[in-house]
Design an enzyme around this catalytic site. Structure first.
Site, short mmCIF file in Angstrom:
data_model
loop_
_atom_site.label_atom_id
_atom_site.label_comp_id
_atom_site.label_asym_id
_atom_site.label_seq_id
_atom_site.Cartn_x
_atom_site.Cartn_y
_atom_site.Cartn_z
N CYS A 140 14.89 2.26 -15.35
CA CYS A 140 14.02 1.31 -16.06
C CYS A 140 13.04 2.00 -17.00
O CYS A 140 12.43 1.35 -17.84
CB CYS A 140 13.24 0.45 -15.07
N HIS A 161 6.99 -2.90 -18.63
CA HIS A 161 8.31 -3.18 -18.06
C HIS A 161 8.23 -4.48 -17.27
O HIS A 161 7.31 -4.68 -16.47
CB HIS A 161 8.70 -2.01 -17.15
N ASN A 206 14.29 -8.65 -14.48
CA ASN A 206 14.20 -7.21 -14.76
C ASN A 206 15.50 -6.76 -15.43
O ASN A 206 16.56 -6.75 -14.80
CB ASN A 206 13.99 -6.48 -13.43
N1 ACO Z 1 14.40 -15.38 -1.05
C1 ACO Z 1 13.75 -15.71 0.10
N2 ACO Z 1 13.28 -14.79 0.96
C2 ACO Z 1 13.43 -13.50 0.63
C3 ACO Z 1 14.10 -13.10 -0.56
C4 ACO Z 1 14.58 -14.09 -1.40
N3 ACO Z 1 15.21 -13.82 -2.57
N4 ACO Z 1 14.09 -11.75 -0.60
C5 ACO Z 1 13.45 -11.31 0.50
N5 ACO Z 1 13.06 -12.38 1.26
C6 ACO Z 1 12.35 -12.38 2.53
C7 ACO Z 1 12.50 -11.09 3.30
O1 ACO Z 1 13.68 -11.11 4.05
C8 ACO Z 1 11.27 -11.09 4.16
O2 ACO Z 1 11.50 -11.91 5.25
P1 ACO Z 1 10.95 -11.48 6.72
O3 ACO Z 1 9.46 -11.41 6.56
O4 ACO Z 1 11.43 -12.61 7.57
O5 ACO Z 1 11.59 -10.14 6.98
C9 ACO Z 1 10.22 -11.79 3.28
O6 ACO Z 1 10.96 -12.47 2.26
C10 ACO Z 1 9.23 -10.86 2.65
O7 ACO Z 1 9.94 -9.77 2.09
P2 ACO Z 1 9.21 -8.60 1.40
O8 ACO Z 1 10.23 -7.59 0.96
O9 ACO Z 1 8.04 -8.17 2.21
O10 ACO Z 1 8.64 -9.34 0.08
P3 ACO Z 1 7.66 -8.78 -0.97
O11 ACO Z 1 6.49 -9.67 -1.09
O12 ACO Z 1 7.44 -7.30 -0.79
O13 ACO Z 1 8.49 -8.95 -2.32
C11 ACO Z 1 9.91 -7.83 -3.88
C12 ACO Z 1 9.77 -8.35 -2.47
C13 ACO Z 1 9.77 -8.98 -4.85
C14 ACO Z 1 11.31 -7.20 -4.02
C15 ACO Z 1 8.81 -6.77 -4.14
O14 ACO Z 1 8.80 -5.83 -3.11
C16 ACO Z 1 9.01 -6.05 -5.44
O15 ACO Z 1 8.95 -6.63 -6.52
N6 ACO Z 1 9.21 -4.71 -5.41
C17 ACO Z 1 9.42 -3.93 -6.63
C18 ACO Z 1 10.85 -4.05 -7.01
C19 ACO Z 1 11.12 -3.54 -8.39
O16 ACO Z 1 10.36 -3.73 -9.31
N7 ACO Z 1 12.30 -2.93 -8.52
C20 ACO Z 1 12.80 -2.51 -9.77
C21 ACO Z 1 12.34 -1.18 -10.18
S1 ACO Z 1 12.99 -0.82 -11.72
C22 ACO Z 1 14.53 -0.02 -11.71
O17 ACO Z 1 14.62 1.16 -12.00
C23 ACO Z 1 15.78 -0.73 -11.38
#
Ligand code: ACO
Length: 335
Positions: free
Chosen positions: A116, A255, A285
């Site tokens: 990214c 980004h 993204n």
């Molecule tokens: N729909 C519903 N529930 C979901 C989903 C979904 N799509 N995805 C995860 N959950 C659930 C999980 O299972 C978890 O449930 P549990 O508590 O029963 O275990 C709950 O939601 C909370 O999950 P978390 O992972 O704690 O959610 P969080 O608030 O951390 O958000 C997210 C997750 C959006 C992925 C966040 O961590 C994030 O944005 N991280 C950065 C990711 C990113 O930017 N990646 C790209 C980098 S760039 C590259 O080089 C590709």
């Protein structure tokens, strides 16, 4: 910078696939909800490439639009970089497919993979190459089909990504242009975001496909923590290299991964939100395409004017990060 040429963005372009997939579409096939995706990420929809559409197809469209916008012909381009982590093939580079399609016959062409952060890296590399005078016109493209890297049954990952391409044409300008860049990497975080199989350490086999080892694995929480910290730091370092501070920012083009990450970065920089460009609601993204796509939309929306200080910042797999400070140049100001 005495004796060195200033290098500016002469034109921008982008292309996205026609196919729109909304959160409501995903709700029908996954255990997720529009409410969860929207509130945790800010994403409402994403574009998904058609089966016969690849990274080069999107890159070619974006590049043609950027060349038109810059009023530069393909045979004037002498350097062409495609930032991508989803190349058409492992060999040759996607950049040569783009070069041939454009008729950019005088251009050196290669791919750059910094995930990214790819566009931030490529913009700096191309700027340095032009600054020395060895090249005069560069096409820097960020293009991805991230939809092909995700397991569509993994709700924690697949809802985040989309496909797109964005491009800029760079050339020498009288003053301003890309003022500074700050790039970084920390390979100790390589296993926070990766695709295990499909390279030459672990080639794909029926067993790797069965285990979804051809798909992205992400530690979302750790990547989130890293992103929040590094975005603000990278911007401040890039700004300080050219004697500026966050107060000088006219438009912040980060980004587009997650609205909450962007909000934290803006807060850290004490930037009012009307100085932040957001389009992740429409595209999700799109990795290396995210910043050039956002720049192109910001220009077309009249959000960027000559003389503005535009700051971009990317972060991603690697881990990698990069920020660019650009004093926007007026149309037709190439020397
Ligand atoms: N729909 C519903 N529930 C979901 C989903 C979904 N799509 N995805 C995860 N959950 C659930 C999980 O299972 C978890 O449930 P549990 O508590 O029963 O275990 C709950 O939601 C909370 O999950 P978390 O992972 O704690 O959610 P969080 O608030 O951390 O958000 C997210 C997750 C959006 C992925 C966040 O961590 C994030 O944005 N991280 C950065 C990711 C990113 O930017 N990646 C790209 C980098 S760039 C590259 O080089 C590709």
């Amino acid at each position: 910078m005495t004796g060195l040429t200033s290098v500016g963005i002469l034109g921008t372009g982008s292309q996205v696939p026609d196919n729109v997939v909304t959160n409501f579409d995903l709700e029908k096939r996954l255990d997720t909800s529009d409410e969860w995706i929207r509130s945790r990420t800010g994403i409402v929809a994403r574009r998904i490439a058609a089966d016969n559409e690849a990274t080069s197809d999107l890159a070619i469209g974006a590049a043609r639009a950027a060349l038109d916008d810059a009023n530069v012909s393909a045979d004037e381009v002498d350097l062409l970089i495609v930032a991508t982590c989803t190349p058409d093939r492992l060999m040759p580079a996607t950049a040569v497919i783009v070069q041939a399609a454009l008729g950019a016959t005088k251009a050196a062409a290669f791919d750059l993979n910094a995930a990214c952060s790819g566009f931030a890296y490529a913009l700096d590399i191309a700027t340095q190459a032009l600054r020395g005078g060895a090249y005069r016109r560069a096409l820097v493209i960020g293009a991805e089909v991230m939809s092909r890297t995700v397991n569509w049954n993994d709700r924690a990952v697949c809802v985040l990504f989309g496909d797109a391409a964005g491009a800029v044409v760079l050339g020498p300008v009288e003053k301003g242009g890309v003022l500074s860049s700050y790039l970084g990497a920390d390979g100790a975080g390589a296993n926070l975001l990766y695709i295990p199989a499909g390279g030459y350490r672990e080639p794909n086999t029926p067993a790797t496909l069965e285990a979804n080892r051809n798909c992205m694995i992400m530690n979302g929480r750790e990547v989130y923590r890293f992103a929040v910290q590094v975005m603000g730091e990278a911007v401040i370092k890039a700004l300080s290299q050219c004697g500026l501070t966050p107060d000088n920012i006219s438009l912040f083009v980060p980004h587009q991964a997650n609205i909450r990450i962007i909000e934290s970065a803006a807060k850290r920089l004490a930037l009012p939100f009307d100085k932040v460009f957001i389009n992740l609601d429409k595209y999700g993204n799109t990795s290396a395409a995210s910043i050039p796509l956002a720049l192109d939309e910001a220009v077309r929306a009249g959000r960027i004017h000559a003389g503005d200080i535009v700051v971009t910042v990317g972060f991603g797999a690697g881990l990698t990060w990069g920020a660019n400070v650009i004093e926007w140049t007026a149309k037709g100001s190439s020397v």
